[in-house]
Design a protein around this motif. Structure first.
Motif, PDB file in Angstrom:
ATOM      1  N   MET A  97       0.750  -1.267  -0.017  1.00 36.67           N
ATOM      2  CA  MET A  97       0.000   0.030   0.084  1.00 36.67           C
ATOM      3  C   MET A  97       0.912   1.251   0.049  1.00 36.67           C
ATOM      4  SD  MET A  97      -3.099  -1.138   2.371  1.00 36.67           S
ATOM      5  CE  MET A  97      -3.785   0.556   2.305  1.00 36.67           C
ATOM      6  N   PHE A  98       2.094   1.270   0.812  1.00 31.89           N
ATOM      7  CA  PHE A  98       3.113   2.353   0.668  1.00 31.89           C
ATOM      8  C   PHE A  98       3.642   2.506  -0.629  1.00 31.89           C
ATOM      9  CE2 PHE A  98       2.181   1.859   5.479  1.00 31.89           C
ATOM     10  CZ  PHE A  98       1.855   3.098   5.897  1.00 31.89           C
ATOM     11  N   ILE A  99       3.882   1.428  -1.257  1.00 33.93           N
ATOM     12  CA  ILE A  99       4.733   1.358  -2.372  1.00 33.93           C
ATOM     13  C   ILE A  99       3.865   1.750  -3.575  1.00 33.93           C
ATOM     14  CG2 ILE A  99       5.771  -0.083  -4.243  1.00 33.93           C
ATOM     15  CD1 ILE A  99       6.684  -1.978  -1.872  1.00 33.93           C
ATOM     16  N   ASP A 100       2.616   1.648  -3.195  1.00 36.74           N
ATOM     17  CA  ASP A 100       1.771   2.047  -4.624  1.00 36.74           C
ATOM     18  C   ASP A 100       0.899   3.419  -4.279  1.00 36.74           C
ATOM     19  OD1 ASP A 100       2.246  -0.397  -5.791  1.00 36.74           O
ATOM     20  OD2 ASP A 100       0.397  -1.436  -5.044  1.00 36.74           O
ATOM     21  N   GLY A 101       1.041   3.771  -2.894  1.00 37.64           N
ATOM     22  CA  GLY A 101       0.291   4.936  -2.534  1.00 37.64           C
ATOM     23  C   GLY A 101      -0.980   4.627  -2.587  1.00 37.64           C
ATOM     24  N   GLN A 102      -1.459   3.536  -2.121  1.00 40.30           N
ATOM     25  CA  GLN A 102      -2.972   3.260  -2.251  1.00 40.30           C
ATOM     26  C   GLN A 102      -3.793   3.571  -0.829  1.00 40.30           C
ATOM     27  OE1 GLN A 102      -3.351  -1.155  -2.680  1.00 40.30           O
ATOM     28  NE2 GLN A 102      -5.053  -0.869  -3.857  1.00 40.30           N
ATOM     29  N   GLY A 103      -4.205   4.530  -0.587  1.00 46.48           N
ATOM     30  CA  GLY A 103      -4.977   4.801   0.344  1.00 46.48           C
ATOM     31  C   GLY A 103      -4.093   5.590   1.759  1.00 46.48           C
ATOM     32  N   VAL A 104      -2.620   5.628   1.349  1.00 48.75           N
ATOM     33  CA  VAL A 104      -1.670   6.046   2.225  1.00 48.75           C
ATOM     34  C   VAL A 104      -0.726   6.923   1.348  1.00 48.75           C
ATOM     35  CG1 VAL A 104      -1.891   4.410   4.050  1.00 48.75           C
ATOM     36  CG2 VAL A 104      -0.242   4.054   2.177  1.00 48.75           C
ATOM     37  N   LEU A 105      -0.084   7.679   2.016  1.00 47.65           N
ATOM     38  CA  LEU A 105       1.058   8.537   1.172  1.00 47.65           C
ATOM     39  C   LEU A 105       2.068   7.368   0.567  1.00 47.65           C
ATOM     40  CD1 LEU A 105       2.049  11.409   3.638  1.00 47.65           C
ATOM     41  CD2 LEU A 105       0.788  11.764   1.395  1.00 47.65           C
ATOM     42  N   ARG A 106       2.425   7.650  -0.551  1.00 52.20           N
ATOM     43  CA  ARG A 106       3.480   6.721  -1.307  1.00 52.20           C
ATOM     44  C   ARG A 106       4.708   7.073  -0.519  1.00 52.20           C
ATOM     45  NH1 ARG A 106       4.373   6.220  -7.759  1.00 52.20           N
ATOM     46  NH2 ARG A 106       2.829   4.409  -7.143  1.00 52.20           N
ATOM     47  N   ASP A 107       5.569   6.058  -0.048  1.00 50.72           N
ATOM     48  CA  ASP A 107       6.591   6.044   0.807  1.00 50.72           C
ATOM     49  C   ASP A 107       7.282   4.778   0.502  1.00 50.72           C
ATOM     50  OD1 ASP A 107       8.525   6.012   2.933  1.00 50.72           O
ATOM     51  OD2 ASP A 107       7.273   7.061   4.391  1.00 50.72           O
ATOM     52  N   PHE A 108       8.305   4.844  -0.187  1.00 48.05           N
ATOM     53  CA  PHE A 108       8.939   3.714  -0.579  1.00 48.05           C
ATOM     54  C   PHE A 108       9.940   3.073   0.619  1.00 48.05           C
ATOM     55  CE2 PHE A 108       9.243   5.263  -5.135  1.00 48.05           C
ATOM     56  CZ  PHE A 108       8.086   4.596  -5.533  1.00 48.05           C
ATOM     57  N   GLU A 109      10.498   3.864   1.445  1.00 42.21           N
ATOM     58  CA  GLU A 109      11.150   3.492   2.821  1.00 42.21           C
ATOM     59  C   GLU A 109      10.283   2.645   3.540  1.00 42.21           C
ATOM     60  OE1 GLU A 109      14.029   5.344   6.171  1.00 42.21           O
ATOM     61  OE2 GLU A 109      13.513   6.558   4.292  1.00 42.21           O
ATOM     62  N   LYS A 110       9.156   3.251   3.874  1.00 42.81           N
ATOM     63  CA  LYS A 110       8.184   2.692   4.839  1.00 42.81           C
ATOM     64  C   LYS A 110       7.645   1.323   4.050  1.00 42.81           C
ATOM     65  CE  LYS A 110       5.433   1.797   8.511  1.00 42.81           C
ATOM     66  NZ  LYS A 110       6.032   1.626   9.500  1.00 42.81           N
ATOM     67  N   GLY A 111       7.380   1.177   2.895  1.00 40.20           N
ATOM     68  CA  GLY A 111       7.211   0.031   2.335  1.00 40.20           C
ATOM     69  C   GLY A 111       8.138  -0.854   1.910  1.00 40.20           C
ATOM     70  N   ALA A 112       9.366  -0.586   1.734  1.00 39.17           N
ATOM     71  CA  ALA A 112      10.510  -1.592   1.935  1.00 39.17           C
ATOM     72  C   ALA A 112      10.801  -2.166   3.308  1.00 39.17           C
ATOM     73  CB  ALA A 112      11.635  -0.852   1.602  1.00 39.17           C
ATOM     74  N   GLU A 113      10.693  -1.302   4.271  1.00 36.98           N
ATOM     75  CA  GLU A 113      10.585  -1.919   5.589  1.00 36.98           C
ATOM     76  C   GLU A 113       9.607  -2.859   5.889  1.00 36.98           C
ATOM     77  OE1 GLU A 113       9.822  -0.306  10.022  1.00 36.98           O
ATOM     78  OE2 GLU A 113       9.985   1.124   8.663  1.00 36.98           O
ATOM     79  N   LEU A 114       8.613  -2.584   5.633  1.00 34.94           N
ATOM     80  CA  LEU A 114       7.605  -3.738   5.862  1.00 34.94           C
ATOM     81  C   LEU A 114       7.409  -4.991   4.848  1.00 34.94           C
ATOM     82  CD1 LEU A 114       4.359  -1.086   5.924  1.00 34.94           C
ATOM     83  CD2 LEU A 114       5.481  -2.618   7.905  1.00 34.94           C
ATOM     84  N   VAL A 115       7.696  -4.786   3.590  1.00 38.28           N
ATOM     85  CA  VAL A 115       7.722  -6.012   2.766  1.00 38.28           C
ATOM     86  C   VAL A 115       9.144  -6.802   2.913  1.00 38.28           C
ATOM     87  CG1 VAL A 115       6.370  -5.035   1.006  1.00 38.28           C
ATOM     88  CG2 VAL A 115       8.674  -4.730   0.617  1.00 38.28           C
TER      89      VAL A 115
END
Length: 282
Positions: free
Chosen positions: A95-113
């Motif tokens: 969701m963070f990587i795609d900016g889907q319902g949240v701000l797009r945030d590659f760093e946060k997305g990478a941390e989670l995945v």
């Protein structure tokens, strides 16, 4: 089941179940018994299984037994991730990587995945590898990215297997290894993937990474063509022109048997496929 009932099961619960089982919930989904599925997933979460929240989220995301509601789905993915669900971590990260319902945030997305990847989740491994390859939200590390894809491929992740196979076939970032490419493509062929079937047929036709086998190549090309792979019909016809009528009949018989067996496997796996977390870019 209407939206209000599923929402009620998620937010307030129904009568307490004596037994909660994620697999039973998935089996109920396969039968389109959405009420039982939601009850099982909710009860599983309440029993300490964070994957229950993930599967409830997927029901809302896909509109299974309810109207699609990505906001509610996202809330459930967050709950699942916070509870340590690898499935939830991967999906919430996307969701963070795609900016889907949240701000797009590659760093946060990478941390989670990548946390999901560390837990052995195949989708997490694939997605973390994709981010590492591009250096999005995490330092670029192509070698580690391919290592993650290798782990994901061993776990049955089709996209990871195909990407690795192409790299070994073409020598992209790795030493060219046709045998390794064939092994990866053929594994995906057995999983019913059209690209895997087509590339396996090509390798068998050319003897590239494996021994040449025109009848088996024809069988795989025939199946890939039936699955509408754009290049497969031409390959099928090319191979057919090289075969005797007896070999053509044998190859078609092999293709029929493969399809029958594949349909049996697909029926057994249909429920799991319906709620599997997506991979980045898919």
């Amino acid at each position: 089941m209407g939206r209000s009932l599923l929402a009620g099961l998620v937010l307030f619960g129904s009568a307490t179940m004596s037994f909660a089982d994620i697999s039973a919930g998935v089996a109920a989904l396969d039968k389109s018994d959405f009420e039982t599925a939601a009850e099982q997933f909710r009860a599983a979460f309440e029993a300490g299984q964070p994957d229950g929240a993930f599967y409830l989220g997927r029901m809302f995301e896909l509109g299974l037994g309810t109207e699609a509601d990505m906001t509610r789905a996202g809330d459930l993915f967050r709950v699942a991730a916070d509870g340590g669900s690898a499935l939830g971590l991967n999906r919430f990260g996307l969701m963070f990587i795609d900016g889907q319902g949240v701000l797009r945030d590659f760093e946060k997305g990478a941390e989670l995945v990548c946390k999901a990847a560390d837990m052995g989740d195949a989708n997490g491994q694939f997605n973390c590898g994709a981010l590492m390859l591009d250096g999005r939200g995490i330092p670029a590390d192509p070698d580690k990215a391919r290592a993650l894809w290798s782990e994901a491929a061993e776990g049955g992740h089709i996209a990871a297997g195909n990407l690795l196979a192409v790299a070994y076939k073409e020598g992209e970032g790795v030493e060219k290894d046709p045998a390794r490419a064939f092994a990866l493509f053929s594994a995906n062929a057995e999983r019913g993937n059209a690209m895997g079937l087509f590339e396996t047929a090509k390798a068998l036709h050319e003897g590239n990474g494996t021994e040449k086998n025109l009848v088996q190549a024809y069988s795989y090309a025939n199946i890939a063509a039936a699955m509408t792979h754009p290049e497969a019909p031409a390959l099928r016809d090319e191979i057919e022109a090289e075969l005797t009528p007896e070999q053509v009949a044998e190859g078609q018989k092999m293709a029929r048997a493969w399809v029958e067996e594949s349909q049996k496997r697909a029926a057994e796996a249909s429920a799991t496929a319906a709620v599997t977390a997506p991979a980045a870019g898919n």
